[in-house]
Design an enzyme around this catalytic site. Structure first.
Site, short mmCIF file in Angstrom:
data_model
loop_
_atom_site.label_atom_id
_atom_site.label_comp_id
_atom_site.label_asym_id
_atom_site.label_seq_id
_atom_site.Cartn_x
_atom_site.Cartn_y
_atom_site.Cartn_z
N HIS A 62 42.40 6.12 103.71
CA HIS A 62 41.91 7.22 102.88
C HIS A 62 41.02 6.71 101.76
O HIS A 62 41.05 5.53 101.43
CB HIS A 62 43.09 8.01 102.29
CG HIS A 62 43.75 8.93 103.26
ND1 HIS A 62 44.69 8.50 104.18
CD2 HIS A 62 43.60 10.26 103.48
CE1 HIS A 62 45.08 9.53 104.92
NE2 HIS A 62 44.44 10.61 104.52
N LYS A 104 43.00 8.84 96.40
CA LYS A 104 44.20 9.51 96.90
C LYS A 104 45.42 9.09 96.08
O LYS A 104 45.64 7.90 95.85
CB LYS A 104 44.41 9.19 98.38
CG LYS A 104 45.59 9.94 98.98
CD LYS A 104 45.60 9.85 100.49
CE LYS A 104 46.84 10.53 101.08
NZ LYS A 104 47.00 11.92 100.66
P1 NAP Z 1 41.27 16.02 93.74
O1 NAP Z 1 39.82 15.92 94.01
O2 NAP Z 1 41.87 15.11 92.71
O3 NAP Z 1 41.54 17.55 93.33
C1 NAP Z 1 42.73 17.99 92.79
C2 NAP Z 1 42.37 18.96 91.70
O4 NAP Z 1 43.57 19.58 91.21
C3 NAP Z 1 41.70 18.25 90.51
O5 NAP Z 1 40.60 19.03 90.06
C4 NAP Z 1 42.82 18.23 89.49
O6 NAP Z 1 42.35 18.22 88.15
C5 NAP Z 1 43.52 19.53 89.80
N1 NAP Z 1 44.84 19.64 89.23
C6 NAP Z 1 45.66 18.67 88.75
N2 NAP Z 1 46.79 19.22 88.29
C7 NAP Z 1 46.70 20.55 88.49
C8 NAP Z 1 47.54 21.67 88.21
N3 NAP Z 1 48.72 21.52 87.62
N4 NAP Z 1 47.12 22.89 88.53
C9 NAP Z 1 45.91 23.07 89.12
N5 NAP Z 1 45.06 22.06 89.39
C10 NAP Z 1 45.45 20.82 89.08
O7 NAP Z 1 42.13 15.82 95.07
P2 NAP Z 1 41.75 16.28 96.55
O8 NAP Z 1 41.09 15.17 97.26
O9 NAP Z 1 41.07 17.62 96.50
O10 NAP Z 1 43.19 16.43 97.18
C11 NAP Z 1 44.14 17.34 96.64
C12 NAP Z 1 45.44 17.24 97.42
O11 NAP Z 1 45.20 17.68 98.76
C13 NAP Z 1 46.01 15.81 97.56
O12 NAP Z 1 47.42 15.87 97.51
C14 NAP Z 1 45.57 15.39 98.94
O13 NAP Z 1 46.42 14.42 99.51
C15 NAP Z 1 45.67 16.70 99.67
N6 NAP Z 1 44.88 16.82 100.90
C16 NAP Z 1 45.48 17.46 101.93
C17 NAP Z 1 44.79 17.68 103.09
C18 NAP Z 1 45.47 18.41 104.21
O14 NAP Z 1 44.87 18.63 105.28
N7 NAP Z 1 46.73 18.85 104.02
C19 NAP Z 1 43.46 17.24 103.22
C20 NAP Z 1 42.88 16.58 102.15
C21 NAP Z 1 43.58 16.41 100.98
P3 NAP Z 1 42.16 16.81 87.39
O15 NAP Z 1 41.14 16.06 88.15
O16 NAP Z 1 41.72 17.25 86.03
O17 NAP Z 1 43.51 16.16 87.40
#
Ligand code: NAP
Length: 260
Positions: free
Chosen positions: A148, A152
């Site tokens: 990844h 992550k």
């Molecule tokens: P990311 O770019 O870090 O996005 C997460 C967002 O959520 C950031 O803007 C973060 O803000 C925000 N956040 C943090 N705490 C929060 C809260 N309490 N309430 C609302 N928003 C909040 O991460 P990502 O790559 O999008 O991934 C997010 C999650 O999805 C991860 O757990 C990843 O493993 C998962 N994921 C799952 C799949 C699937 O198919 N299931 C696919 C891809 C990713 P800050 O940056 O200010 O902290």
């Protein structure tokens, strides 16, 4: 029309989800939440913007969505689910890193609404897990390499944990994982989950990838999936939003919505 609140709307996945849901028929994105982006806009991909809020409880109250889609952070997600489920809002959870036991407890407190969780929303990844589960019946020696991007938060990935659990359910007695006692550097043989070795790679340039490698007499078999773009997850997210509104309880895995 299904009204949706997107939580984590300013993140890598959240931005893609906002654009995708805005373009989908009969779905309306009514609220965007992301504390680090309070008061700032997120592009909806259709010439409009959604203003992010920092306060999930207030956003749930004001927008009264039918569904919350959550792609946030493992540290935040339990509280997010608690608030949404208590408000009678169906949840589509993409955030990984929450133990299944905990999901069961949270869902148990809101039996009339659906908590849908997909460790991976990409159809190819669902098939990769299925093929791995099938192969494990005949080739029990298996290890997982998941790769990844370097931002992550959790390791191993939710997809790798799910794959290990599916392999454990389908193969008989697990063969021993050799070489652990003689590691020259700690962790060289990876993490052991359900008796399956998982190796986690984190590098810039990657999105989400996984190889499941089976070894047998004089042969190996590799099942590999690559998400090269986050759009790979979007058809699964849309399907989940459409499905959760007519379901209840905890559902884990996109395969349970695909009729696959
Ligand atoms: P990311 O770019 O870090 O996005 C997460 C967002 O959520 C950031 O803007 C973060 O803000 C925000 N956040 C943090 N705490 C929060 C809260 N309490 N309430 C609302 N928003 C909040 O991460 P990502 O790559 O999008 O991934 C997010 C999650 O999805 C991860 O757990 C990843 O493993 C998962 N994921 C799952 C799949 C699937 O198919 N299931 C696919 C891809 C990713 P800050 O940056 O200010 O902290």
């Amino acid at each position: 029309m299904i009204d949706v609140l997107v939580n984590g709307a300013a993140g890598r996945m959240g931005r893609e989800v906002v654009r995708t849901l805005t373009a989908a028929d009969n779905i309306r994105t009514v609220a965007a939440v992301d504390p680090g982006h309070d008061g700032r806009p997120v592009d909806d991909g259709a010439g409009g913007e959604l203003i992010c809020s920092a306060d999930l409880a207030a956003a749930l109250e004001a927008s009264r969505p039918a569904v919350m889609v959550d792609f946030t952070h493992p540290d935040a997600v339990e509280e997010n689910l608690r608030l949404a489920l208590a408000a009678g809002v169906h949840c589509v959870l993409g955030t990984t890193g929450v133990a299944e036991e905990r999901l069961r407890e949270l869902s148990g407190g809101a039996p009339d609404v659906c908590l849908f969780v997909a460790p991976n929303f990409a159809i190819g990844a669902v098939l990769m897990m299925r093929f791995a589960q099938e192969a494990a019946r005949f080739m029990p020696h298996v290890e997982i390499i998941e790769l990844h991007h370097d931002h992550k938060a959790d390791a191993p990935s939710g997809t790798a944990l799910r794959t290990a659990s599916l392999i454990a359910a389908s193969r008989g007695d697990a063969p021993a994982s050799p070489g652990r006692e003689t590691e020259l550097a700690e962790g060289a043989r990876g993490a052991l989950v359900n008796d399956v070795c998982i190796h986690s790679v984190r590098l810039p340039g990657l999105v989400a990838h996984q190889e499941v490698i089976f070894g047998g007499q004089g042969q190996t078999l590799t099942v590999r999936h690559d998400s090269i773009d986050r759009t790979s997850f979007m058809p699964g997210v849309v399907l989940a939003v459409r499905e959760v509104v007519s379901r209840s309880g905890l559902i884990i895995g996109l395969e349970n919505l695909m009729g696959a």
